[in-house]
Scaffold this active site. Structure first.
Site, PDB file in Angstrom:
ATOM      1  CG  ASN A 192      -7.989  -5.258  -0.140  1.00 28.20           C
ATOM      2  OD1 ASN A 192      -7.176  -4.401   0.166  1.00 28.20           O
ATOM      3  ND2 ASN A 192      -7.726  -6.548  -0.078  1.00 28.20           N
ATOM      4  CG  HIS A 249      -1.917  -1.138   1.219  1.00 28.76           C
ATOM      5  ND1 HIS A 249      -3.032  -1.190   0.419  1.00 28.76           N
ATOM      6  CD2 HIS A 249      -1.903  -2.291   1.926  1.00 28.76           C
ATOM      7  CE1 HIS A 249      -3.678  -2.323   0.650  1.00 28.76           C
ATOM      8  NE2 HIS A 249      -3.007  -3.018   1.539  1.00 28.76           N
ATOM      9  CE1 TYR A 275      -2.711  -3.514   6.838  1.00 24.48           C
ATOM     10  CE2 TYR A 275      -2.140  -5.778   7.321  1.00 24.48           C
ATOM     11  CZ  TYR A 275      -2.567  -4.824   6.439  1.00 24.48           C
ATOM     12  OH  TYR A 275      -2.857  -5.173   5.138  1.00 24.48           O
TER      13      TYR A 275
END
Length: 504
Positions: A142, A70, A352
């Site tokens: 997404n 990303h 993350y």
């Protein structure tokens, strides 16, 4: 004498009253920002020129670690307005009817680097930070409702295969499909990505999905499984491989430019949020695993209900400060929302947050774009770039020196967890939904899918890899498989033989 007179430089700055004075990081005026201090007209540059030294230091440190995935993205601020009260499902305050929650949304490609063309075919991220009255909730999803893999242990392998070769530094379809040939459950995602979703005409014209199942729980301790689906009010549009090539020649920043231009013009894009709700007692009543992120919940089986609208209405003032430093993590949850047992989501909860700590530092949630709108009261201290301005010497709990913190109405884990240690899942059903998706496409969408996919699969040199992939498409739908086989000059007899050995 030194080449630069500090007094003269300061006076020159003062006379330019129309502009704010240029300062060093400590707030002191810079003076001359055009010339270095030297030991006389022909003398060497002096180390005591603090502006020179600090300017070069800062320049050498302008780049923070790029996102591994990303990296190429654009963000915007906005608000989410709840229109349907969900108090029967969740104690999360943002889902009370009429509640307006400020948000920051970042949309991105997944695989390619920060400066890459936005016309490259790729999954696209759709991440939303909700600044709620109970802390920040990050929905990190997404623009497709499914994903390639279903277990976090495969995420590094998947990304390594998609990234450029470590030998040539060029992305290689041979590596991509070599990996995917062992992941039959990726067939569904491939059918999405090589369709119109793979290269959106604009960020405004794509949907956004949480992908994973989450749990919502209410004040009675009852919980339901839920999926979050944002449907674009602008419609969903995309470019095929030929159109994307033309667009790249015109403007390979088309996604970013379109979003900036439209929001600056007051054409604020909107998405309606729909949820799908599944009772835990019905979890095993399908012919697929509803917690498998490679599967959708068909709306004819689990209906969608509209609960609110997301609007993007303000662009960041500074790209780096806000969009680049925006840090999203599925572990940022609020009371009333919990993760499901989805294996990919469970791994992302760790991965993350850990990535953001590496990229931005342990105190990254103190950066304004990441800072909650509510007070943060924790015992964290020190660490790189801590600006919390704590004024208490009590950084432990409990303490008799300060009042005991109020008991929260919800713990981190509210819903029950049971099970046995295992690694192998059940109900794979790798091809059914991919076939249904293919058959839902219009004639042109099918044509584009075949053309887009053949452009990459046709470059695969290994015949075994190519025919394994073709057998997946044939297993999903015979027409799909035959058209793909013809498009890449495969052997349909080999494809049918391999497909016959695949489990449904």
């Amino acid at each position: 004498m030194f080449k630069r007179s500090l007094l003269v430089a300061m006076l020159a700055t003062v006379t330019a009253a129309q502009a704010a004075p240029l300062t060093k990081d400590n707030g002191a005026p810079v003076g001359d920002n055009q010339n270095s201090i030297t030991a006389g007209p022909q003398g060497p540059t002096l180390l005591q020129d603090v502006q020179l030294v600090q300017k070069l230091q800062r320049f050498g440190r302008e780049r923070i670690p790029e996102r591994v995935v990303h990296a190429r993205g654009t963000g915007a601020y906005g608000e989410f307005v709840t229109t349907k009260d969900l108090s029967d499902l969740t104690i999360a305050s943002l889902f009370k009817a009429g509640t307006k929650t400020p948000v920051f949304v970042r949309m991105s490609t997944v695989i390619h680097g920060k400066g890459s063309p936005e016309t490259l075919r790729d999954p696209h991220g759709f991440a939303i930070k909700f600044y709620t009255q109970e802390g920040n909730w990050d929905l990190v999803g997404n623009q497709t409702p499914v994903f390639f893999i279903r277990d976090a242990i495969k995420f590094p392998d998947f990304i390594h295969a998609m990234k450029p070769s470590p030998v040539t530094n060029v992305q290689d379809a041979n590596r991509v499909f070599d990996f995917l040939s062992s992941q039959p459950w990726a067939t569904n995602m491939l059918t999405y990505v090589y369709g119109k979703q793979g290269v959106p005409t604009s960020y405004r014209e794509q949907d956004g999905f949480g992908v994973h199942a989450y749990k919502l729980y209410n004040n009675k301790g009852e919980y339901k499984y839920v999926k979050f689906n944002f449907r674009s009010k602008q419609g969903v549009k995309g470019l095929n491989v030929k159109e994307a090539a033309v667009q790249q020649g015109k403007d390979f920043n088309h996604l970013t430019n379109d979003l900036y231009n439209n929001i600056y013009a007051g054409n604020f894009p909107k998405w309606d949020l729909y949820i799908q709700v599944l009772d835990p007692k019905d979890l095993n009543s399908f012919d697929f695993d509803p917690l498998d992120p490679t599967k959708i919940w068909p709306t004819n089986l689990v209906p969608e209900v509209k609960v609110g609208t997301l609007t993007m209405n303000r662009m960041p003032k500074n790209f780096f400060n806000e969009t680049e430093q925006a840090a999203f993590a599925p572990g940022n949850l609020v009371p009333g929302i919990e993760p499901s047992e989805d294996r990919l989501l469970q791994g992302r909860i760790f991965s993350y947050s850990d990535t953001q700590m590496y990229r931005l530092g342990v105190n990254h949630q103190q950066i304004p774009v990441n800072r909650p709108v509510v007070n943060v009261n924790n015992n964290n201290q020190e660490g790189h770039m801590n600006v919390s301005e704590r004024d208490s010497d009590v950084n432990y709990e409990p303490s008799r020196k300060e009042p005991k913190p109020a008991t929260e109405k919800a713990r981190a884990v509210e819903t029950p967890l049971t099970g046995h240690v295992q690694q192998i899942g059940t109900k794979e059903q790798n091809f059914k939904q991919a076939g249904e998706l293919y058959r839902s496409y219009t004639a042109k969408e099918k044509d584009d899918l075949i053309m887009n996919l053949a452009a990459d699969l046709g470059n695969v040199k290994d015949s075994e890899t190519k025919h394994i992939m073709l057998s997946y498409f044939y297993k999903a739908d015979a027409d799909y498989g035959m058209r793909m086989t013809k498009a890449v000059n495969g052997d349909i007899a080999i494809v049918k033989a391999k497909a016959a050995k695949l489990k449904d």
